[in-house]
Design a protein around this motif. Structure first.
Motif, PDB file in Angstrom:
ATOM      1  N   ASN A   1       0.867  -1.174   0.000  1.00  0.00           N
ATOM      2  CA  ASN A   1       0.000   0.000   0.000  1.00  0.00           C
ATOM      3  C   ASN A   1       0.901   1.220   0.000  1.00  0.00           C
ATOM      4  OD1 ASN A   1      -2.732  -0.829   0.022  1.00  0.00           O
ATOM      5  ND2 ASN A   1      -2.563  -1.440   2.163  1.00  0.00           N
TER       6      ASN A   1
ATOM      7  N   TYR B   1       0.029   4.704  -1.846  1.00  0.00           N
ATOM      8  CA  TYR B   1      -0.885   5.359  -2.788  1.00  0.00           C
ATOM      9  C   TYR B   1      -0.189   6.383  -3.684  1.00  0.00           C
ATOM     10  CZ  TYR B   1      -5.040   3.227  -0.664  1.00  0.00           C
ATOM     11  OH  TYR B   1      -5.992   2.338  -0.240  1.00  0.00           O
ATOM     12  N   GLU B   2       0.983   6.857  -3.251  1.00  0.00           N
ATOM     13  CA  GLU B   2       1.744   7.769  -4.114  1.00  0.00           C
ATOM     14  C   GLU B   2       2.040   7.096  -5.451  1.00  0.00           C
ATOM     15  OE1 GLU B   2       1.941   7.504  -0.966  1.00  0.00           O
ATOM     16  OE2 GLU B   2       2.604   9.335   0.033  1.00  0.00           O
TER      17      GLU B   2
ATOM     18  N   THR C   1      -3.152   3.039  -6.266  1.00  0.00           N
ATOM     19  CA  THR C   1      -3.969   2.578  -5.143  1.00  0.00           C
ATOM     20  C   THR C   1      -4.129   1.059  -5.093  1.00  0.00           C
ATOM     21  OG1 THR C   1      -5.932   3.012  -6.466  1.00  0.00           O
ATOM     22  CG2 THR C   1      -5.301   4.707  -4.891  1.00  0.00           C
ATOM     23  N   ASP C   2      -3.731   0.355  -6.154  1.00  0.00           N
ATOM     24  CA  ASP C   2      -3.785  -1.109  -6.096  1.00  0.00           C
ATOM     25  C   ASP C   2      -2.483  -1.616  -5.476  1.00  0.00           C
ATOM     26  OD1 ASP C   2      -5.514  -3.455  -7.429  1.00  0.00           O
ATOM     27  OD2 ASP C   2      -3.390  -3.992  -7.471  1.00  0.00           O
ATOM     28  N   LYS C   3      -2.577  -2.745  -4.731  1.00  0.00           N
ATOM     29  CA  LYS C   3      -1.383  -3.224  -4.045  1.00  0.00           C
ATOM     30  C   LYS C   3      -0.299  -3.724  -5.007  1.00  0.00           C
ATOM     31  CE  LYS C   3      -4.024  -4.952  -0.553  1.00  0.00           C
ATOM     32  NZ  LYS C   3      -4.847  -3.790  -0.202  1.00  0.00           N
TER      33      LYS C   3
ATOM     34  N   GLY D   1       0.892   8.855  -8.694  1.00  0.00           N
ATOM     35  CA  GLY D   1      -0.246   8.908  -7.775  1.00  0.00           C
ATOM     36  C   GLY D   1      -0.463  10.289  -7.170  1.00  0.00           C
TER      37      GLY D   1
ATOM     38  N   ALA E   1      -5.870  11.611  -4.463  1.00  0.00           N
ATOM     39  CA  ALA E   1      -6.372  10.426  -3.748  1.00  0.00           C
ATOM     40  C   ALA E   1      -6.300  10.665  -2.238  1.00  0.00           C
ATOM     41  CB  ALA E   1      -5.557   9.200  -4.133  1.00  0.00           C
TER      42      ALA E   1
ATOM     43  N   TYR F   1       1.972  12.769   2.464  1.00  0.00           N
ATOM     44  CA  TYR F   1       1.576  11.870   3.551  1.00  0.00           C
ATOM     45  C   TYR F   1       2.248  12.323   4.840  1.00  0.00           C
ATOM     46  CZ  TYR F   1      -0.056   7.337   5.360  1.00  0.00           C
ATOM     47  OH  TYR F   1      -0.709   6.340   6.032  1.00  0.00           O
TER      48      TYR F   1
ATOM     49  N   TRP G   1      -4.430   9.675   7.323  1.00  0.00           N
ATOM     50  CA  TRP G   1      -5.659   8.871   7.264  1.00  0.00           C
ATOM     51  C   TRP G   1      -6.727   9.377   8.223  1.00  0.00           C
ATOM     52  CZ3 TRP G   1      -7.590   6.288   3.523  1.00  0.00           C
ATOM     53  CH2 TRP G   1      -6.737   5.734   2.566  1.00  0.00           C
TER      54      TRP G   1
ATOM     55  N   ARG H   1     -13.493   0.138  -0.599  1.00  0.00           N
ATOM     56  CA  ARG H   1     -12.107   0.631  -0.628  1.00  0.00           C
ATOM     57  C   ARG H   1     -11.932   1.743   0.390  1.00  0.00           C
ATOM     58  NH1 ARG H   1      -9.047  -0.902  -5.198  1.00  0.00           N
ATOM     59  NH2 ARG H   1      -7.423   0.082  -3.981  1.00  0.00           N
TER      60      ARG H   1
END
Lengths: 330, 203
Positions: free
Chosen positions: A89, A91-92, A95-97, A191, A196, A201, A264, B170
């Motif tokens: 994970n 996301y930069e 978003t997919d692993k 990303g 997103a 972060y 988050w 998600r």
């Protein structure tokens, strides 16, 4: 009749490495003690370090790593390097692993400068490799890793204790929290061109959490420099917390007086808190945290195991949260 | 030409079964490079179910909007078949999810089902189940056309719940929900507008 049930960590005799193979294992070119002497000479130390076989390097420029036996629980079976470095994970980089690995190849992490500032007596801007040398090189610790999405791995991290960095920064008495900021590079990182998350972060810890012996700055995995998709070159590791607390590719470490927000929490405060301690009794609003999927085990249909309080580090860290309502401070 | 092909039942069968075979593929690779193949499979099965649900909901608005278009006519012959396929994929998705969450007991599963994200999925699945059971000719005769039609309008509720379920799956809003269900909403709105205009025109 005596029935002997083997312990989960017991290995059969057949799994032992033959002595001949053990003796053939790669040895550091520069013995550790000499290495510590050498790093005092700066550039020369770096040159010596770069002569090391790649399997023994733990930071961008290559540093010999040594297993810290205090953090090598034989019951923990490390996840394969392949899975640790391909299921991410970040996301930069998407978003997919499966995204971060291909999307982060070729992204430049050298040279890398990290800024250490805020309420401290020794504010610096320092090169990542110089920082590792100042910290006295790297050691390897095998930690459990628990994602908030209810899956887990076991990861051999190379790096140095965060407490060493804090001692080096020399915080003033007003400093109560520490924050970690990830890079912001939308030009080169796909990303970050999409909103997103609220870039860059941002993560934080209470200073006493950060000073705990388990808190770690990772510069490598399995003795190799930490790959881009895992947060090169400097990544926070706090094994009793969910993975999203592990700020990646850190460019700034700040000492502050007030409790910071974290990315988050800004995105969804009802789902992700500041503490993010692994806790099987406090559910995520959309799923249970009582058990976790062990990545890479049990074949196609996998294996699930009970999640441990504070991810199995209850004995070590529970005192930090004495008297706190953990359902409220999640 | 596409209308000729789409009229044939076996063509539609192949189109419906193919994405399911693809979903099973990661489970049978000798060494899973995928860290969690069962999760990949369950996500894929759910995605196929959602896409097919969106697809089948476009059939009747297409026919109302373009009554003479042969493709729209051909597709309408297969509404029931595609609808049952939606249920079949949803069932496989639920089975895969149950296997994925099973940790030696069902307590975790039952606890999770109470959360809105999972409850919406479960209710949508229950609706699809009822609609599938009542899709047999005997059931249609027994219920009578009007009542049967009213019952099967619950598919729109199932679709709304699926949209929520998929969006909540998600950590951040997945845009795919818009790509999958956006066209349905546009077509349904156009149909509603067309039917209303026709009614006022004849009145």
């Amino acid at each position: 009749m005596l029935i002997r049930v083997p312990k989960s960590w017991e290995l059969p005799e057949s799994a032992a490495t033959p002595e001949s193979a053990y003796l053939l294992r790669p040895k550091p070119v520069v013995p550790r003690r000499d290495f510590l002497k050498t790093i005092g000479t700066g550039a020369a130390g770096l040159a010596a370090a770069s002569l090391l076989p790649s399997s023994l390097r733990g930071a961008t420029a290559g540093f010999p790593t040594k297993v810290n036996p205090a953090h090598r629980d034989p019951a923990l079976k490390p996840t394969s390097y392949e899975l640790i470095t391909s299921y991410n994970n970040f996301y930069e980089f998407g978003t997919d692993k499966a995204d971060p690995k291909p999307n982060s190849q070729g992204w430049k992490t050298e040279p890398w400068t990290v800024e250490i500032g805020g309420l401290i007596n020794n504010p610096v801007k320092i090169d990542a490799n110089d920082l590792v040398m100042k910290m006295g090189g790297v050691e390897q610790r095998v930690y459990r890793f628990r994602c908030v999405e209810a899956w887990s791995m076991v990861i051999p991290w190379d790096g140095f204790p965060l407490s060493k960095l804090i001692a080096f920064a020399d915080p003033k008495p007003e400093a109560k929290f520490i924050t970690f900021t990830t890079f912001n590079d939308p030009k080169n990182v796909p990303g970050q061109r999409r909103p997103a998350l609220d870039w860059p972060y941002f993560e934080g810890l209470r200073l006493d959490e950060a000073n705990h012996d388990l808190s770690f700055i990772a510069t490598g995995i399995y003795g190799k420099p930490i790959p881009n998709q895992n947060g090169a070159p400097l990544r926070l590791v706090v094994p009793w917390k969910y993975g999203f607390k592990y700020g990646k590719s850190i460019v700034k470490i700040d000492f502050v007086a007030k409790q910071p927000r974290n990315t988050w929490q800004v995105m969804a405060a009802n789902e992700y808190g500041f503490y993010a301690n692994v806790n099987p009794t406090v559910d995520h609003p959309r799923w249970s945290q009582a058990s976790e999927r062990v990545i890479g085990e049990g074949g196609a249909f996998g294996r699930r195991q009970r999640t441990l309080m504070f991810n199995g580090y209850e004995k070590e860290v529970a005192a930090l949260y004495k008297g706190m309502d953990l359902a409220k401070f999640y | 030409m596409p209308a000729n092909l789409l009229r044939r039942k076996w063509v539609v069968w192949v189109l419906l079964v193919a994405p399911g075979i693809w979903a099973l593929w990661p489970l049978f690779r000798p060494s899973p490079s995928d860290a969690d193949p069962l999760k990949s499979a369950l996500l894929h099965l759910g995605l196929v179910a959602a896409i097919l649900l969106a697809v089948v909901l476009t059939f009747s608005p297409l026919r109302v909007l373009w009554p003479k278009w042969d493709v729209a006519q051909a597709l309408n012959r297969h509404r029931r078949l595609v609808g049952v396929a939606v249920f079949a994929y949803a069932l496989l998705h639920v089975v895969a999810h149950t296997l994925h969450v099973y940790d030696g007991g069902f307590a975790t599963l039952l606890k999770e089902l109470q959360k809105p994200f999972q409850l919406t999925g479960l209710v949508a699945f229950a609706i699809l189940f009822v609609l599938t059971v009542t899709s047999l000719d005997a059931a249609i005769r027994r219920l009578g056309g009007k009542r049967w039609k009213n019952l099967h309008r619950f598919v729109y509720l199932a679709a709304a719940l699926t949209i929520y379920h998929q969006a909540a799956a998600r950590k951040i809003f997945p845009l795919q929900v818009v790509w999958i269900f956006g066209p349905v909403l546009v077509l349904q709105a156009a149909r509603w507008w067309r039917v209303r205009r026709n009614k006022t025109a004849t009145a």
